[in-house]
Design a protein around this motif. Sequence first.
Motif: not given
Length: 149
Positions: A67-85
């Motif tokens: 995760l990271s906070v978006s550049q505009d500071g308004l949103a939580l950004y899901v950068r990666e979400l990976h699950l094992l098969e």
Amino acid sequence: MPTEVQWSPASGVGDLVFARGLARRTMEPYYTHHGLMWRDEDFDAGWHWRENYGLYVAGQQVGFLSLSVSQDGLALYVRELHLLEGARGRGHGGCILRAVFAEARRRHLAAVRLTVFKNNPAQRLYARSGFATVGEEGCFWQMECPVPV
């Protein structure tokens, strides 16, 4: 009903190696399809500035989340979400997204955002979870969902 997914901060080289390997296995086919090249160095560079979490079900690691906070500071950004098969299709993705919305709410952020390859079936999960396509960039959809109150 799916077992609840727990997340805990990633730390150490072992978490990075697990995450990089899983992301590469999951994403490389999309990269290849779109004429892009996967580079471990790029993944590692992003890893160091993101908030990274191991995802666990009944004590077993089933994936990771960045995760990271978006550049505009308004949103939580899901950068990666990976699950094992073996962990996919069991409701874990929805459980994780609900926890991400709760985290965004706790941080007083208005939305959750993410980017997904246009041909990635995960976009169906995102749509079911309330995300709408708000833009596109090349082979990616940009998606956003207001944080439910």
